[in-house]
Design an enzyme around this catalytic site. Structure first.
Site, mmCIF file in Angstrom:
data_model
loop_
_atom_site.group_PDB
_atom_site.id
_atom_site.type_symbol
_atom_site.label_atom_id
_atom_site.label_comp_id
_atom_site.label_asym_id
_atom_site.label_seq_id
_atom_site.Cartn_x
_atom_site.Cartn_y
_atom_site.Cartn_z
ATOM 1 N N ARG A 1 0.832 -1.206 0.000
ATOM 2 C CA ARG A 1 0.000 0.000 0.000
ATOM 3 C C ARG A 1 0.870 1.261 0.000
ATOM 4 N NH1 ARG A 1 -5.181 -0.089 2.109
ATOM 5 N NH2 ARG A 1 -4.827 1.755 3.382
ATOM 6 N N ARG B 1 9.829 5.537 -3.414
ATOM 7 C CA ARG B 1 10.183 6.449 -4.515
ATOM 8 C C ARG B 1 11.625 6.886 -4.433
ATOM 9 N NH1 ARG B 1 5.632 9.812 -2.687
ATOM 10 N NH2 ARG B 1 3.792 8.953 -3.717
ATOM 11 N N ARG C 1 -8.888 -6.185 13.409
ATOM 12 C CA ARG C 1 -8.175 -5.330 14.340
ATOM 13 C C ARG C 1 -9.111 -4.205 14.737
ATOM 14 N NH1 ARG C 1 -4.395 -7.263 17.123
ATOM 15 N NH2 ARG C 1 -3.247 -5.283 17.322
ATOM 16 N N ARG D 1 0.040 5.775 16.289
ATOM 17 C CA ARG D 1 0.240 7.105 15.723
ATOM 18 C C ARG D 1 -0.558 8.126 16.508
ATOM 19 N NH1 ARG D 1 -2.466 5.387 9.899
ATOM 20 N NH2 ARG D 1 -4.337 4.510 10.797
ATOM 21 N N GLU E 1 -3.713 6.654 18.814
ATOM 22 C CA GLU E 1 -4.371 5.417 18.348
ATOM 23 C C GLU E 1 -3.671 4.197 18.937
ATOM 24 O OE1 GLU E 1 -4.890 4.844 14.155
ATOM 25 O OE2 GLU E 1 -5.427 6.939 13.855
ATOM 26 N N TYR F 1 -9.741 -5.015 2.861
ATOM 27 C CA TYR F 1 -9.037 -3.814 3.319
ATOM 28 C C TYR F 1 -9.206 -2.723 2.252
ATOM 29 C CZ TYR F 1 -5.002 -1.403 5.567
ATOM 30 O OH TYR F 1 -4.156 -0.522 6.207
ATOM 31 N N ASP G 1 -9.969 0.952 0.628
ATOM 32 C CA ASP G 1 -9.907 2.390 0.860
ATOM 33 C C ASP G 1 -11.268 2.986 0.493
ATOM 34 O OD1 ASP G 1 -7.270 2.492 1.726
ATOM 35 O OD2 ASP G 1 -6.496 2.565 -0.318
HETATM 36 N N1 UDP Z 1 3.444 0.798 7.838
HETATM 37 C C1 UDP Z 1 4.637 0.774 8.494
HETATM 38 N N2 UDP Z 1 5.142 1.931 9.000
HETATM 39 C C2 UDP Z 1 4.492 3.110 8.890
HETATM 40 C C3 UDP Z 1 3.261 3.147 8.203
HETATM 41 C C4 UDP Z 1 2.749 1.969 7.686
HETATM 42 O O1 UDP Z 1 5.239 -0.279 8.630
HETATM 43 O O2 UDP Z 1 5.000 4.123 9.407
HETATM 44 C C5 UDP Z 1 2.907 -0.473 7.305
HETATM 45 C C6 UDP Z 1 2.028 -1.177 8.340
HETATM 46 O O3 UDP Z 1 2.184 -2.568 8.181
HETATM 47 C C7 UDP Z 1 0.649 -0.737 7.928
HETATM 48 C C8 UDP Z 1 0.779 -0.761 6.397
HETATM 49 O O4 UDP Z 1 2.093 -0.257 6.179
HETATM 50 O O5 UDP Z 1 -0.338 -1.632 8.369
HETATM 51 C C9 UDP Z 1 -0.253 0.061 5.668
HETATM 52 O O6 UDP Z 1 -0.200 1.378 6.126
HETATM 53 P P1 UDP Z 1 -1.366 2.417 5.873
HETATM 54 O O7 UDP Z 1 -0.873 3.764 6.275
HETATM 55 O O8 UDP Z 1 -1.857 2.239 4.483
HETATM 56 O O9 UDP Z 1 -2.437 1.914 6.924
HETATM 57 P P2 UDP Z 1 -3.831 2.556 7.415
HETATM 58 O O10 UDP Z 1 -3.714 4.048 7.250
HETATM 59 O O11 UDP Z 1 -4.893 1.906 6.588
HETATM 60 O O12 UDP Z 1 -3.901 2.152 8.845
#
Ligand code: UDP
Length: 376
Positions: A172, A176, A251, A282, A308, A355, A357
């Protein structure tokens, strides 16, 4: 007693889009939700002049022009671009993984140097075909970034080792070799001005749509089913079947929200705590989704933050993320076989256990509504 063409269970994005499309074709809908409000998990609430994302941060992003045009008929979107910061034991890194991240991690300056560093770490780990999230992450960005920015966060987020999680979850995130902190590879991105709740309210604002809140479908489905010709169900698929084949894993997330008497707590909408020791995943500082301004463009004196905490779902708490591992994949197939016997349409993140979006939810709702309305 009124009779409707559709009974739509869940007033989130899927249900609201479906109801809207039905209304466009002259069909009536009763939309019910067990919560006392519309908008599902995209629900936002005003607090200190700030639109608080009550069920977690939602940043609308899509490559699908049709979906973008669609949502823009219900809201005006601002120019917010998601650029989270990672905090690893007080060291800050840019996300997603890009030249700013590689420069801070390794001191590399050019894209060639960054690519060489990743290739060297991938080769040292000996991964040819990534089989799980850990191997996928290391082969994409190397071991240093995996250890500092992925491993701890992912284990907290999913409550499972990275070796037990599917590779697609990490895909996801973009990687880059450019200086670009935009978290999404999306042509269109923003936050609805006035909040998501207002956007969903606009979708539901039609004489053919009736909304009934604080109504739990699973606690009175016989009587509710009698009210309509067709049921559209957007709750958890396993709950629909009374968990008769077992519980699908989800989750859940707990939010600790605080109002702070200061204008700026962390200087960014999202800061991810990527070490394993910090208990939260976060912190969201909601005002930055709207650049720290109120509706009149004034600077806001206070701020609202949410920490969170991720946990395994247990009956009675809110499901947020489906856990798409092998065990749940098998169980889902068994539930889908049961669903195929029903006349009901199952849709959305919980109804399909995907999952998704927000833009994918809308695209699927549009497609399913179109098919259903052709037949009816
Ligand atoms: N992830 C990570 N570090 C970060 C952000 C994301 O390892 O700082 C990984 C983690 O496994 C997460 C996945 O990338 O579940 C997808 O992140 P995303 O931000 O898309 O998750 P969401 O916002 O849906 O919780």
């Amino acid at each position: 007693m009124a009779h409707y063409d559709f009974l739509i269970v869940g007033a989130g994005l899927y249900g609201a889009v479906f109801a809207r499309e039905a209304a466009r074709k002259g069909k009536t809908s009763l939309v019910i939700d067990k919560r006392p409000h519309i908008a599902g998990n995209v629900y936002t609430e005003q607090n200190e002049g700030i639109h608080v994302h009550v069920y977690g941060a939602h940043i609308f992003h899509t490559n699908d022009k049709r979906v973008w045009d669609y949502v823009n008929t219900f809201a005006t979107f601002n120019r917010f671009t998601n650029s989270p910061v990672a905090n690893y034991h007080g060291e800050l890194y840019s996300l997603p993984f890009n030249m700013y991240t590689f420069n801070k991690m390794w001191g590399v300056v050019t894209p060639e140097e960054a690519a060489a560093k990743i290739a060297e770490q991938r080769a040292a780990a000996g991964i040819t075909e990534p089989k799980n999230l850990e191997e996928q992450a290391i082969s994409l960005v190397g071991t240093d970034i995996y250890e500092k920015l992925i491993k701890g966060y992912t284990q907290k987020q999913w409550g499972r080792a990275c070796t037990e999680l599917p590779a697609f979850i990490i895909k996801r995130l973009p990687v880059r070799l450019t200086f670009d902190n935009n978290y999404f590879n999306a042509l269109y991105q923003g936050i609805p001005v006035g909040g998501y709740t207002q956007m969903v309210a606009n979708m539901l604002d039609d004489p053919s749509i009736t909304v009934r809140l604080s109504t739990d479908y699973l606690k009175g489905r016989e009587a509710l089913n009698d009210l309509a010709d067709q049921v559209v169900y957007t709750g958890p698929i396993d709950a629909y079947f009374d968990y008769r084949l077992g519980y699908l894993a989800y989750r859940s997330v707990r939010f600790e929200t605080e109002i702070l008497d200061k204008p700026n707590f962390q200087g960014n909408a999202a800061v991810n705590y990527t070490d394993a020791e910090t208990p939260w995943t976060r912190i969201i500082e909601h005002k930055w989704f709207e650049f720290g301004k109120d509706a009149e463009g004034n600077d806001l004196p206070k701020t609202v933050i949410s920490r969170e905490y991720s946990s395994e779902w247990t009956p009675g708490c809110e499901p947020y993320y489906p856990v798409n591992d092998d065990r749940n994949g098998e169980l889902l197939k068994a539930y889908q076989a049961l669903a195929a016997q029903e006349k009901v349409i199952f849709g959305g993140r919980l109804g399909e256990y995907k999952y998704y979006d927000m833009d994918q939810v809308i695209a699927h709702a549009l497609q399913t509504a179109e098919n259903a309305l052709k037949q009816s």
